[in-house]
Enzyme design. Structure first.
Site, PDB file in Angstrom:
ATOM      1  N   CYS A 178      -3.957  -8.009  -1.249  1.00 19.81           N
ATOM      2  CA  CYS A 178      -4.859  -7.539  -0.190  1.00 19.81           C
ATOM      3  C   CYS A 178      -6.265  -7.245  -0.689  1.00 19.81           C
ATOM      4  CB  CYS A 178      -4.269  -6.292   0.462  1.00 19.81           C
ATOM      5  SG  CYS A 178      -2.569  -6.556   1.017  1.00 19.81           S
TER       6      CYS A 178
ATOM      7  N   HIS B 163      -9.825   0.875   3.049  1.00 14.79           N
ATOM      8  CA  HIS B 163      -8.714  -0.080   3.115  1.00 14.79           C
ATOM      9  C   HIS B 163      -7.838   0.290   4.312  1.00 14.79           C
ATOM     10  CE1 HIS B 163      -6.209  -3.244   1.660  1.00 14.79           C
ATOM     11  NE2 HIS B 163      -5.169  -2.460   1.439  1.00 14.79           N
TER      12      HIS B 163
ATOM     13  N   GLU C 163      -5.656   6.945  -0.574  1.00 13.04           N
ATOM     14  CA  GLU C 163      -7.067   6.551  -0.494  1.00 13.04           C
ATOM     15  C   GLU C 163      -7.939   7.751  -0.131  1.00 13.04           C
ATOM     16  OE1 GLU C 163      -9.947   3.012   1.301  1.00 13.04           O
ATOM     17  OE2 GLU C 163      -7.976   3.332   2.200  1.00 13.04           O
TER      18      GLU C 163
ATOM     19  N   LYS D 263      -9.103  -2.203  10.342  1.00 12.05           N
ATOM     20  CA  LYS D 263      -7.730  -2.629  10.609  1.00 12.05           C
ATOM     21  C   LYS D 263      -7.154  -1.992  11.880  1.00 12.05           C
ATOM     22  CE  LYS D 263      -6.631  -3.538   5.743  1.00 12.05           C
ATOM     23  NZ  LYS D 263      -7.927  -3.182   5.129  1.00 12.05           N
TER      24      LYS D 263
ATOM     25  N   HIS E 155      -4.097  -5.957   9.573  1.00 18.81           N
ATOM     26  CA  HIS E 155      -4.342  -6.165   8.139  1.00 18.81           C
ATOM     27  C   HIS E 155      -4.336  -7.663   7.857  1.00 18.81           C
ATOM     28  CE1 HIS E 155      -4.559  -5.848   3.963  1.00 18.81           C
ATOM     29  NE2 HIS E 155      -3.533  -5.062   3.691  1.00 18.81           N
TER      30      HIS E 155
ATOM     31  N   PHE F 289      -1.347  -4.913  -3.512  1.00 22.45           N
ATOM     32  CA  PHE F 289      -0.071  -4.784  -4.209  1.00 22.45           C
ATOM     33  C   PHE F 289      -0.254  -5.219  -5.664  1.00 22.45           C
ATOM     34  CE2 PHE F 289       3.060  -5.415  -0.392  1.00 22.45           C
ATOM     35  CZ  PHE F 289       2.732  -4.147   0.050  1.00 22.45           C
TER      36      PHE F 289
END
Length: 413
Positions: free
Chosen positions: A164, A303, A314, A335, A340, A399
């Site tokens: 991502c 994010h 975050e 998002k 996403h 990830f």
């Protein structure tokens, strides 16, 4: 060696709320949500029923039919966005040294659809029935390769794959290529199209996706009722250019890329490190390169995936990187409207930062109504914010523990 200044001169996007930058940004300004029932396959046996799909996209509007047939959706989206950015920039590659113009466009996955199709043929008809173009249709580097072929850019051409964070790392690496003289012009960003049986089943098994079927309450970053992310698709691609090169040809300059930070958590294959230290360091590095203090950054495009761990960790990362200034910076998550976009997320969210600087507009985090106790920042809930923005930050966390931050600056001579 002194670093050269890098500016943004072209924007291109294919998203769940608009298939070009004009329509995308109009959707952002009105708080449009591009989430709805999955139409790409039958979800009767699936626990997850919704996604943020691109609507009414026709590849033949962006390339010739033969070229379109030799690309999977993730490549088609990338080429469409790249062509828009190229045309928006006013560049003419025939007037440039093509070996000084490169492409770095990443995809986290490539084409799961082609993998599904070809494996199905192996099972039903045997290995000799696999399509001859299976491999070039499937592999993730083909987005960058096809852009290069379509537009004639012959310089550095690579594919960053960091889940991502792919789009953000791609823009960051393109920024570095220009800073240190490897190129004068770069096409950069991310692309993805993985709303298919394998993609949805895989992320569902990982318990990463929300099972909520209400489009307005499915992707709700930082909300106390958040329950996972909504899979989206699309592409976000920009033209980056060395400042003097852009000025010499009279280019319109949207903004300047001021800083880039990239780190690793070295912690877990899916979860960010709990104290947010990896993401915090990426933000700090970007600010240090730009020569700015935390209190000078007005806006962070987080994010913000709407998963429990990402949003909490975050938030901790922002507190760590910004200190007392964390309470003043406005944070949001695109998002909340487009889901996403995986490897494309960073590209589209970078464009959001650039347009936010241009318009003096920070969109609200749509759908989020009440944050949990530990998500305690200003997430632009309930209404957008109109204000002049000099510095905007975009975060992407992938990830594997990949962290990437870009700091964008209002262009000034």
């Amino acid at each position: 060696m002194s670093k050269r200044r890098v500016v943004v001169t072209g924007l291109g996007a294919v998203t769940p709320i608009g298939n070009n930058v004009k329509d995308f940004w109009a959707g952002i300004r009105e708080g449009k949500v591009g989430i709805g029932p999955i139409t790409k396959f039958d979800t009767a046996e699936y626990k997850v029923k919704i996604a943020a799909e691109v609507k009414d996209f026709n590849a033949k509007d962006h390339m010739d039919p033969k070229a379109a047939r030799r690309m999977e959706l993730f490549c088609q989206y990338a080429v469409a966005a790249a062509r828009e950015a190229y045309e928006d920039s006013g560049l003419n590659i025939a007037e440039e040294d093509p070996f000084r113009a490169g492409v770095i466009v990443g995809s986290g996955i490539g084409s799961l659809q082609e993998l599904e199709l070809s494996y199905g043929k192996i099972l039903s008809q045997g290995p000799n029935k696999v399509p001859p173009l299976m491999v070039p249709l499937m592999i993730s580097n083909m987005a960058a390769g096809n852009i290069s072929i379509q537009l004639g850019f012959r310089g550095k051409c690579t594919d960053v794959v960091t889940a991502c964070a792919s789009g953000t790392h791609s823009i960051g690496d393109a920024f570095r290529a220009i800073q240190y003289g490897d190129a004068d012009i770069m096409i950069a960003g991310g692309t993805e199209s993985s709303i298919c049986p394998t993609g949805v089943a895989g992320f569902t098994a990982l318990t990463a996706l929300t099972k909520c079927e209400d489009p307005m309450r499915a992707s709700i970053p930082f909300d106390k009722e958040r329950s996972g992310f909504v899979m989206g698709e699309g592409a976000g691609v920009v033209i980056l250019e060395e400042l003097e090169h852009a000025k010499a040809r009279g280019a319109r300059i949207y903004a300047e890329v001021a800083g880039y930070g990239a780190t690793a958590d070295a912690y877990h294959i899916t979860s960010p490190i709990e104290d947010g230290s990896g993401a915090a360091k990426a933000m700090t590095l970007a600010m240090e390169e730009a020569g700015v203090q935390p209190e000078e950054v007005e806006y962070i495009n987080a994010h913000g995936t709407s998963t429990h761990h990402n949003d909490l960790f975050e938030t901790r990362a922002i507190h760590s990187a910004f200190g007392e200034a964390a309470d003043k910076v406005i944070v949001n998550s695109t998002k909340s409207m487009i889901g996403h976009l995986l490897g494309a997320a960073g590209g589209v969210e970078f464009i959001t930062c650039v347009k936010s600087i241009e318009d003096g507009f920070i969109h609200q985090t749509v759908g989020t109504t009440e944050t949990d106790e530990e998500c305690d920042l200003n997430y632009a809930i309930g209404a957008p914010v109109e204000k002049e923005i000099r510095y905007a930050m975009s975060n992407s966390l992938g990830f594997g523990g990949h962290n990437a931050t870009l700091l964008v600056k209002k262009y000034e001579e």
